[in-house]
Scaffold this active site. Structure first.
Site, short mmCIF file in Angstrom:
data_model
loop_
_atom_site.label_atom_id
_atom_site.label_comp_id
_atom_site.label_asym_id
_atom_site.label_seq_id
_atom_site.Cartn_x
_atom_site.Cartn_y
_atom_site.Cartn_z
CB CYS A 63 -6.10 12.19 -20.69
SG CYS A 63 -7.07 13.42 -21.60
CB CYS A 110 -11.07 18.04 -18.66
SG CYS A 110 -9.94 17.10 -17.60
#
EC number: 5.1.1.7
Length: 273
Positions: free
Chosen positions: A69, A209
């Site tokens: 991530c 993101c």
């Protein structure tokens, strides 16, 4: 048990230290819940490592595990420095991927997300069955499936307004069809790209993101000839700088420390930890 909350470009995470590797899925679901927990897009468990400054286990808010991530990598980098776990420049292990961190200013963090892989180039015909009438996505001729630590499907719309008319049901269908996060982007100019991401594991739009921005950046670079450095602006409207170098995709932006929370006994009683 103490949780520290950080935000990278509107993407927020709970970070906790553990000296034992175990399954934190149930804990992640509970503490990340926006109404019944502390609320976050994901849980980062910082673990000791023999070969690196530390390693992590990363969990999405639904309890599913992810290897990488981007925004969380910047958040955990600042956390590790502030808690004397690692120096300003360090390397940690995310799944099987080495992530290098550099802290340039008190809250400006750069991480090297490593290399990428083009998995597929997908003509719109393969996606049409998921579109509703007058869908914004109908005007996207080609989608690109790119792995930047996790898989992302990327498509480019012809005008910025299209980003405000995205249909959640369509994106959810694409997410399940390709088992990937879905990113719809608009190239405003060669050095500025806007995007929105429907995130797997969160199962909704997120404010930002990191790996999604990296995938959009790479798709724009390879298929639309944008430069090796660009500003990407997600739903949070916080601009991040991405650059492509020989040793990977570099990703730089601000990180905010939000606060600290202590786990209540209810979670222990429910057997989450």
């Amino acid at each position: 048990m103490v949780f520290y909350k950080y935000s990278g470009s509107g993407n927020d995470f709970l970070i906790v230290q553990s000296f034992k590797k175990k399954d934190f899925s149930n804990l992640a679901k509970q503490v990340c819940h926006r109404h019944e927990g502390f609320g976050a897009d994901g849980l980062v468990v910082v673990l000791p490592s023999k070969d690196y400054d530390y390693e992590w286990d990363f969990y999405n808010s639904d309890g599913s595990k992810a290897g990488m991530c981007g925004n969380a990598s910047r958040c955990v980098g600042l956390f590790a420095y502030q808690h004397a776990i690692a120096p300003k420049e360090h390397v940690f292990l995310a799944g099987k991927r080495e992530i290098s961190i550099r802290i340039e200013e008190p809250n400006i963090i750069e991480s090297n997300l490593g290399n990428y892989k083009i998995l597929d180039v997908i003509p719109a015909l393969r996606c049409e069955k998921f579109f509703t009438n007058d869908s914004v996505l109908e005007n996207i001729p080609t989608f690109y499936l790119i792995d930047t630590g996790v898989p992302h499907l990327v498509g480019f719309v012809k005008n910025k307004e299209g980003l405000n008319s995205l249909n959640t049901l369509e994106l959810r269908a694409l997410r399940h069809e390709f088992n990937a996060n879905i990113n719809i982007a608009f190239i405003e100019n060669k050095e500025t790209i806007f995007l929105q991401t429907y995130e797997r594991g969160v199962e909704d739009f997120t404010l930002a993101c990191g790996t999604g921005m990296a995938a959009v950046f790479i798709a724009a670079r390879i298929f639309y000839n944008t430069p090796k450095k660009a500003a990407l602006i997600p739903k949070s409207n916080e601009s991040l700088e991405l650059s492509l170098k020989n040793d990977g995709i570099f990703y730089k932006g601000a990180v905010r420390y939000i606060g600290m929370s202590v786990l209540g006994m209810r979670v222990f009683e429910n057997g989450c930890f």
